[in-house]
Design an enzyme around this catalytic site. Structure first.
Site, short mmCIF file in Angstrom:
data_model
loop_
_atom_site.label_atom_id
_atom_site.label_comp_id
_atom_site.label_asym_id
_atom_site.label_seq_id
_atom_site.Cartn_x
_atom_site.Cartn_y
_atom_site.Cartn_z
N ILE A 102 0.55 6.02 4.70
CA ILE A 102 1.62 6.99 4.45
C ILE A 102 1.24 7.90 3.29
O ILE A 102 0.45 7.51 2.42
CB ILE A 102 2.95 6.23 4.17
CG1 ILE A 102 4.14 7.19 4.05
CG2 ILE A 102 2.85 5.35 2.94
CD1 ILE A 102 5.50 6.50 4.00
N CYS A 103 1.79 9.10 3.29
CA CYS A 103 1.70 10.06 2.19
C CYS A 103 0.26 10.54 2.00
O CYS A 103 -0.30 11.18 2.88
CB CYS A 103 2.27 9.43 0.92
SG CYS A 103 2.60 10.59 -0.42
N ALA A 104 -0.37 10.23 0.88
CA ALA A 104 -1.75 10.65 0.62
C ALA A 104 -2.77 9.69 1.23
O ALA A 104 -3.94 10.04 1.38
CB ALA A 104 -1.99 10.75 -0.89
#
Length: 184
Positions: A102-104
């Protein structure tokens, strides 16, 4: 019982980490919270500390059904710089087991050489990744699950639950978490 590794790296995004672990444990998944530096307190991106329950070196990847990576830019960099994390991702992917970020942290999947096709991540983190970023909360492509950021952590956890435990468990949790109320 299904088993997922959720590694804990300095600078992790707290909301994502808690969302992942909470949803998976509600579904009856064994979640192994493993610190890159051993079983110790790890400080997140917003200075919240969480204790790693086990050291990464004590993880037997043969017993895992998947891995889920929380984001946070510093956390992602620490995960990406861990040869053991990259090795576990590659091993799990080769066996078509769950590889989620998730995310980066889809950057870590890219560094491990397993990210292809379409995915999602935090805006801007797709730079240098030779795959198509979709503007969606969660993207599932075969055994790879990616998600956009902190607000999507519960949906991300639910997508992992669906892949591991099936539609019935997913639906019960979706309803129990009051997800249908999220319409603004």
């Amino acid at each position: 019982m299904k088993s997922i590794l959720v590694p804990l790296a300095q600078g992790f995004e707290e909301a994502e980490f808690i969302g992942i672990v909470d949803v998976l444990r509600r579904a009856g998944v064994e979640v192994l919270v493993a610190g890159l530096q051993g079983a110790c307190n790890v400080k997140g991106a917003n200075s919240i500390e969480i204790k790693a329950e086990i050291g990464l070196d004590n993880i037997d990847s043969e017993k895992l059904d998947g891995i889920a990576l929380a984001g946070g830019f510093e956390g992602m960099q620490n995960l990406a710089n861990s040869p053991k994390i990259l090795q576990i991702i590659q091993e799990l992917h080769a066996k078509r087991k769950i590889v989620a970020a998730i995310c980066a942290s889809p950057i870590v999947l890219h560094k491990a050489g397993v990210l292809s096709d379409e995915f999602t991540c935090y805006p801007g983190c797709e730079e240098g990744i030779n795959a198509k970023r979709l503007h969606e909360a969660v993207v599932v492509r075969e055994n790879i699950i990616t998600s956009a950021g902190p607000a999507t952590a519960i949906l991300f956890g639910l997508a992992i639950v669906k892949a591991l435990k099936g539609e019935e468990t997913y639906q019960a949790l979706y309803e129990g978490l009051q997800m249908p109320l999220l319409k603004l």
